[in-house]
Design an enzyme around this catalytic site. Sequence first.
Site, PDB file in Angstrom:
ATOM      1  N   ARG A  73     -48.951  99.596 -31.060  1.00 48.55           N
ATOM      2  CA  ARG A  73     -49.875  98.647 -31.700  1.00 48.55           C
ATOM      3  C   ARG A  73     -51.268  98.850 -31.090  1.00 48.55           C
ATOM      4  NH1 ARG A  73     -53.803  94.885 -30.664  1.00 48.55           N
ATOM      5  NH2 ARG A  73     -52.556  93.813 -29.096  1.00 48.55           N
ATOM      6  N   GLU A  74     -51.483  98.329 -29.876  1.00 43.49           N
ATOM      7  CA  GLU A  74     -52.794  98.535 -29.245  1.00 43.49           C
ATOM      8  C   GLU A  74     -53.084 100.030 -29.148  1.00 43.49           C
ATOM      9  OE1 GLU A  74     -55.103  96.060 -27.734  1.00 43.49           O
ATOM     10  OE2 GLU A  74     -56.372  97.841 -27.718  1.00 43.49           O
ATOM     11  N   ASP A 153     -46.051  88.412 -32.993  1.00 42.26           N
ATOM     12  CA  ASP A 153     -47.159  88.041 -32.109  1.00 42.26           C
ATOM     13  C   ASP A 153     -48.360  87.684 -32.978  1.00 42.26           C
ATOM     14  OD1 ASP A 153     -45.658  88.519 -29.876  1.00 42.26           O
ATOM     15  OD2 ASP A 153     -46.544  90.469 -29.408  1.00 42.26           O
ATOM     16  N   ARG A 193     -45.065  84.214 -30.831  1.00 38.58           N
ATOM     17  CA  ARG A 193     -46.035  84.067 -29.744  1.00 38.58           C
ATOM     18  C   ARG A 193     -47.396  83.768 -30.346  1.00 38.58           C
ATOM     19  NH1 ARG A 193     -49.739  88.653 -27.902  1.00 38.58           N
ATOM     20  NH2 ARG A 193     -50.506  87.893 -29.876  1.00 38.58           N
ATOM     21  N   SER A 195     -51.500  83.727 -29.473  1.00 32.29           N
ATOM     22  CA  SER A 195     -52.468  84.206 -28.487  1.00 32.29           C
ATOM     23  C   SER A 195     -53.891  83.932 -28.956  1.00 32.29           C
ATOM     24  CB  SER A 195     -52.237  85.709 -28.337  1.00 32.29           C
ATOM     25  OG  SER A 195     -53.086  86.247 -27.390  1.00 32.29           O
ATOM     26  N   THR A 227     -59.999  90.432 -24.088  1.00 36.85           N
ATOM     27  CA  THR A 227     -60.256  91.368 -25.183  1.00 36.85           C
ATOM     28  C   THR A 227     -61.381  92.351 -24.879  1.00 36.85           C
ATOM     29  OG1 THR A 227     -59.496  89.638 -26.652  1.00 36.85           O
ATOM     30  CG2 THR A 227     -60.776  91.422 -27.666  1.00 36.85           C
ATOM     31  N   HIS A 256     -57.796  94.176 -21.122  1.00 32.17           N
ATOM     32  CA  HIS A 256     -58.510  95.440 -21.379  1.00 32.17           C
ATOM     33  C   HIS A 256     -59.133  95.958 -20.087  1.00 32.17           C
ATOM     34  CE1 HIS A 256     -58.197  96.490 -25.649  1.00 32.17           C
ATOM     35  NE2 HIS A 256     -57.715  95.251 -25.715  1.00 32.17           N
ATOM     36  N   HIS A 351     -52.752 114.422   7.893  1.00 28.67           N
ATOM     37  CA  HIS A 351     -51.804 113.830   6.940  1.00 28.67           C
ATOM     38  C   HIS A 351     -50.531 114.668   6.878  1.00 28.67           C
ATOM     39  CE1 HIS A 351     -54.565 111.023   4.571  1.00 28.67           C
ATOM     40  NE2 HIS A 351     -55.275 111.476   5.578  1.00 28.67           N
TER      41      HIS A 351
END
Length: 464
Positions: A73-74, A153, A193, A195, A227, A256, A351
Amino acid sequence: MCPQNGDAPLDGVQDAVAVEGKTDGLNGPNGTPHPHAANRHSSTSQHRNPYAPRASDFLNNVSNFKIIESTLREGEQFANAFFDTETKIAIAKGLDKFGVEYLELTSPAASEQSRRDCEAICKLGLRAKILTHIRCHMDDARIAVETGVDGVDVVIGTSSFLREFSHGKDMAYITKSAIEVINFVKSKGIEVRFSTEDSFRSDLVDLLSIYQTVDKIGVNRVGIADTVGCANPRQVYELVRTLRGVVACDIEVHLHNDTGMAIANAYTALEAGATHIDTSVLGIGERVGITPLGGLVACLYAANPEYVKSKYNLAMLREIENLVAEAVEVNVPFSNPITGYVAFTHKAGIHAKAILNNPSTYEILRPEDFGLTRYVSIGHRLTGWNAVKSRVEQLGLQLTDEEIKDATAKIKELADVRTQSMDDVDSLLRVYHSGIQSGVLEVGQKDALDRLLREHRAAQLASA
Ligand SMILES: CC(=O)SCCNC(=O)CCNC(=O)[C@H](O)C(C)(C)COP(=O)(O)OP(=O)(O)OC[C@H]1O[C@@H](n2cnc3c(N)ncnc32)[C@H](O)[C@@H]1OP(=O)(O)O
Ligand SMILES: O=C(O)CCC(=O)C(=O)O
Ligand SMILES: [Zn+2]
């Protein structure tokens, strides 16, 4: 902050105790008494137990969270993304095998193919719950509930920017449509949901009021969305913690990464009581995207490795990242947590020595838990004889420490001109070793060593 405590300096003591608890790997206040506490606060501590659990101990969900994976989706909002059905299914299956609890898919209202893909993924019979993401609008909701998803959502902007320049609706209208959409989705027997988009630039009273309203009508989760990526960890902590005191339902955060805070903000949200974190593979999304799945897993593994290992198939991470990187035509960044190509490469001599003795000296993540391997790089001028000795042993060569130090000096001399490959280093060590074995070389005989190396190179060229 602490109801039993009117004495400000005690807060400082309590912080120290919490840190001790963490060092022991405990969430609760089981650390041993702070050595200075009794002396500094003996008068007030008679009346209360400074080591009693604090509200924040109970709120903390760092070892009790769910991931809502939003690559489909995103992630589809990432500038380079185009996922055909086959690719979406491969990503969905990969993430399911990894073990994320939810997959969030593009709105079926976006296009006919988006709707068909949503239906196809719902039919895969995955273990992860399938969600789709819609506007707070009945038209979208009606399409969404027909796709076979486990939940919807719903989102709508509440900041003055979005109320004025995006949808043009006031809080009264937003609240009314939220109630209508939530009741409708709930009536279909699936999760819902609600939002608020751009939560951190929204009015706090508006936010709490709408979250309280939707909580009362039985929403499963409320979501906070950063956002534009403007929030910092402290702001996230405060908003989530405030909301935790106002609603009974679960709390999701969507963060974001415009200012590079997305992982830290997600971690802090869990500390403040959030229950669900949105991620995408490699963080892809609008602009520079959101909290990356791999980075979040690294951060939460560092807090509680056993919990994270028990939930997720960590060795899958690299495969999923490669799949998505290829699909959107980007490289996995060199500095990516866990899978960046240098994530487990150790270079400096100091190291390298410690790592070879005990990897925990310079590693908070164990590469083997992610199906990966650590490397010690030695062909450079920052190398040290301990690292070279380890390679000598791997090659099965017999050299004394004094001889190894001598060979290391030669590696450094050559690496001052250019970095030496592993093959270069191995050749040098073999030449050095045979020189010592045959008696033509002794420690400190630089000219003899140079001659042997020249002869070796000439022989290599002749046979090439
Ligand atoms: C921050 C986020 O990432 S939110 C998620 C973003 N996701 C998407 O945008 C999904 C992909 N989007 C699309 O395919 C299209 O934008 C669609 C199908 C959703 C809408 O397309 P269109 O009807 O052509 O409208 P368009 O995209 O130009 O504008 C958005 C419309 O939704 C309205 N709107 C915007 N946000 C919301 C919201 N959260 N809830 C309800 N309505 C909203 C706007 O007012 C505008 O309405 P208008 O047609 O009356 O002007
Ligand atoms: O639905 C949400 O919570 C977040 C929507 C979104 O992508 C955002 O606000 O950036
Ligand atoms: Zn987003």
